[in-house]
Structures are given as structure tokens and as C-alpha cells.
Write a protein that holds these residues in place. Structure first.
Motif, short mmCIF file in Angstrom:
data_model
loop_
_atom_site.label_atom_id
_atom_site.label_comp_id
_atom_site.label_asym_id
_atom_site.label_seq_id
_atom_site.Cartn_x
_atom_site.Cartn_y
_atom_site.Cartn_z
N PRO A 83 1.12 -0.90 -0.11
CA PRO A 83 0.04 0.02 0.47
C PRO A 83 1.34 1.34 -0.26
O PRO A 83 1.84 1.31 1.22
N THR A 84 0.36 2.24 -1.65
CA THR A 84 1.45 3.12 -1.17
C THR A 84 0.76 3.89 -1.59
O THR A 84 0.41 4.18 -2.53
N PRO A 85 0.50 5.85 -1.28
CA PRO A 85 -0.13 6.51 -1.63
C PRO A 85 -0.05 7.06 -3.50
O PRO A 85 -0.26 7.58 -4.10
N LEU A 131 -0.72 -0.37 -4.45
CA LEU A 131 -1.53 0.28 -4.64
C LEU A 131 -2.13 1.41 -3.60
O LEU A 131 -1.58 1.20 -2.61
N SER A 132 -2.85 2.19 -3.95
CA SER A 132 -3.48 3.43 -3.56
C SER A 132 -4.62 3.31 -2.83
O SER A 132 -5.33 3.01 -3.37
N ILE A 133 -5.34 3.77 -1.94
CA ILE A 133 -6.69 2.98 -2.15
C ILE A 133 -7.28 5.33 -1.83
O ILE A 133 -8.88 5.04 -1.19
N GLY A 134 -6.75 6.14 -2.17
CA GLY A 134 -7.40 7.16 -2.13
C GLY A 134 -6.18 8.17 -2.34
O GLY A 134 -5.13 7.76 -1.80
N TYR A 136 -4.80 10.54 -0.90
CA TYR A 136 -4.81 11.48 0.91
C TYR A 136 -3.36 10.36 0.91
O TYR A 136 -2.97 9.53 0.81
N VAL A 137 -2.68 11.23 2.54
CA VAL A 137 -2.41 10.38 3.00
C VAL A 137 -2.32 10.20 4.26
O VAL A 137 -2.39 10.99 4.67
N LEU A 138 -1.84 8.20 4.46
CA LEU A 138 -2.27 8.07 5.78
C LEU A 138 -0.79 8.33 6.14
O LEU A 138 0.17 7.83 5.69
N GLY A 140 0.25 5.55 7.73
CA GLY A 140 1.03 4.30 7.19
C GLY A 140 0.51 3.09 6.49
O GLY A 140 -0.78 3.44 6.30
N GLY A 141 1.14 2.02 5.59
CA GLY A 141 0.21 1.54 5.33
C GLY A 141 -1.25 0.55 6.16
O GLY A 141 -2.23 -0.43 5.40
N ALA A 144 -5.03 1.31 5.12
CA ALA A 144 -5.06 0.92 3.84
C ALA A 144 -5.24 -0.90 3.77
O ALA A 144 -6.13 -0.89 3.02
N1 ADE Z 1 -0.47 5.13 2.75
C1 ADE Z 1 -0.07 6.30 3.37
N2 ADE Z 1 -1.23 6.27 1.96
C2 ADE Z 1 -1.70 5.81 1.60
C3 ADE Z 1 -2.73 5.35 0.49
N3 ADE Z 1 -3.84 6.99 0.45
N4 ADE Z 1 -2.73 4.04 0.06
C4 ADE Z 1 -2.46 3.36 0.37
N5 ADE Z 1 -1.29 2.89 1.26
C5 ADE Z 1 -1.02 4.57 1.74
#
Ligand code: ADE
Length: 243
Positions: A83-85, A131-134, A136-138, A140-141, A144
Motif C-alpha cells: 500500500p502506498t499513496p 496500490l493506493s486507496i485514495g 490522501y496520505v495516511l 502508514g499502510g 489501507a
Molecule cells: N499509505 C499512506 N497513504 C496511503 C494511501 N492513500 N493508500 C495506500 N497506502 C497508503
């Protein structure tokens, strides 16, 4: 279907034993392994991060603990999800693709992310999806990954009861692809002066199906106009959206 999750915060994953997922696990349809990345760190302080090459703020996750962990957890048939933005968007279609796999391994990054060589190395070993769920920045993963596991699990045959069907869901490939679902109602037929639309009480399945698609089209036009460009509209649909 088996899910393995590698994280420095295993406690994030206690919800996996609740609700729908917990029941599917008890019934033997799903199984989960949650692993602490620090178990594969090799120094006294169980270090998993270091400063970024090139400078800049924050820390980057070191490749060696990830390599040890993934060598232990992956099999040749696994699919690795990171998971990553900066990943490609996680959509209902991607959820369906992942649900066809029998082993998903999730690598949860924290801080500024995982050293890129980890993804580069495993791309030649297994299928790797960043993969990104949207947009915006969380922090951590982990959150997500909970989102993805819940969306994937309900597509695994047997996890949902007969009463629920995934084919009418928003975004479901087929009739609902690129559409959001319209409004839903239950009893009583009148509440605070607001009535349930008559068509839903008519018992006429054809008309109800038509109404539901019309409402999905209207709502998608109002709330997600960018999606509508990808929907195949017939002359009825066009007239409806012009009215
Ligand atoms: N980790 C930080 N932000 C994320 C996002 N938007 N989607 C997936 N992983 C994330």
C-alpha cells in the motif's frame, strides 16, 4: 484464501476477528497471519528504518528486514501487495482480481516508505502490486490494508450470505460498472413527512430495476461526473440525464 500481513504495528489488525471477516475465518473460508517486521530485524534495537539517501525529511524502511521477512512469508504462488499513496488506484475491479488469488501478502510501510529495491527485487519473484486507496496520505499502510482486505474478502465465494449479492454494488463490474448506487429505503413507508417512492412498493421487478439504474445514473452524474464518461449510455439514459 490466506492473507499474511507484515507490519510494525500488529495491533492494528485486531478488527480482523470481528464481524464478517471473523465469521468467515471461523468458517474456514479465510485465514490471517499478522507478523511483526521487527522479528526480522537483526540489531539489538530491532531497527527497521534509516535516513533517506539524497537527504530530505523523515525516514525510509531498510531493505534487509523486509528481505528476510518476505523470503520467509512469500511462496511462488503469492501475490505481494504494497500500500502506498503513489500506487495505482485500488478499485472494485482490482479487488476482484486480488480475490482470485489464494495467497496475498501485504507489506505495510511507515514513514516515507520502503526502500524501492525491495519492490524491484520481488517483482522478479512474484506479482507485485503497489496500490493506493485514495488521493490522501495516511500515516502508514495499515489502515489501507484493512480496507483492501475487507473489500477483497467479501468477493471470496461463500463469505457473504445468499441474501447479499455483490453484483448490485456500486462499481460492480457489469451493470453497475462506473456507477454509484442510488438511494435505499426500508419500513416505515412514511417517516417525518418523507415517503418511500411508490415504484419500490409496486412489486414490479422490471420497473424497480429500471428505477434503480436511473437513480444510480442521476446520483453518479451529480456526485461523480468524471465516472459517467466511462458509462455506456443508451438513448433512455441520455434523455434521463438531460431532464
Ligand atoms: N499509505 C499512506 N497513504 C496511503 C494511501 N492513500 N493508500 C495506500 N497506502 C497508503
Amino acid at each position: 484464501m490466506r492473507f499474511d500481513i507484515i507490519t510494525i504495528f500488529p495491533e492494528y489488525f485486531t478488527p480482523l476477528s470481528a464481524s464478517l471477516l471473523g465469521k468467515a475465518r471461523d468458517r474456514g473460508l479465510l485465514s490471517f497471519g499478522v507478523h511483526d517486521l521487527r522479528d526480522w530485524a537483526y540489531d539489538r534495537h530491532r531497527t527497521v528504518d534509516d535516513t533517506p539517501y539524497g537527504g530530505g525529511p523523515g525516514m525510509v524502511m531498510k531493505p534487509e528486514p523486509w528481505g528476510q521477512a518476505l523470503d520467509d512469508v512469500l511462496t511462488p504462488r503469492s501475490r505481494l501487495v504494497v500500500p502506498t499513496p503513489s500506487g495505482r488506484p485500488f478499485t472494485q475491479r482490482v479487488a476482484g482480481e486480488l480475490a482470485a488469488s489464494d495467497h496475498l501478502v501485504f507489506a505495510c510501510g511507515r514513514y516515507e516508505g520502503i526502500d524501492s529495491r525491495v519492490m524491484a527485487h520481488y517483482s522478479s519473484v512474484v506479482e507485485v502490486d503497489e496500490l493506493s486507496i485514495g488521493d490522501y496520505v495516511l500515516a502508514g499502510g495499515e489502515v489501507a490494508v484493512l480496507v483492501m482486505i475487507e473489500a477483497v474478502s467479501r468477493l471470496v465465494p461463500g463469505v457473504l450470505g445468499n441474501a447479499e449479492s455483490v453484483s448490485d454494488d456500486s462499481f460492480a463490474p457489469g451493470r453497475m460498472e462506473h456507477l454509484v448506487e442510488g438511494p435505499v429505503y426500508t419500513k416505515p413507508p412514511q417517516w417525518r413527512g418523507l415517503a418511500v417512492p411508490d415504484v419500490l412498493k409496486s412489486g414490479h421487478h422490471g420497473r424497480i430495476a429500471r428505477w434503480r439504474r436511473d437513480e444510480a445514473l442521476r446520483r453518479t452524474a451529480a456526485r461523480r461526473p468524471e465516472l459517467l464518461e466511462r458509462v455506456e449510455l443508451d438513448s433512455h439514459d441520455r434523455r434521463l440525464l438531460e431532464s
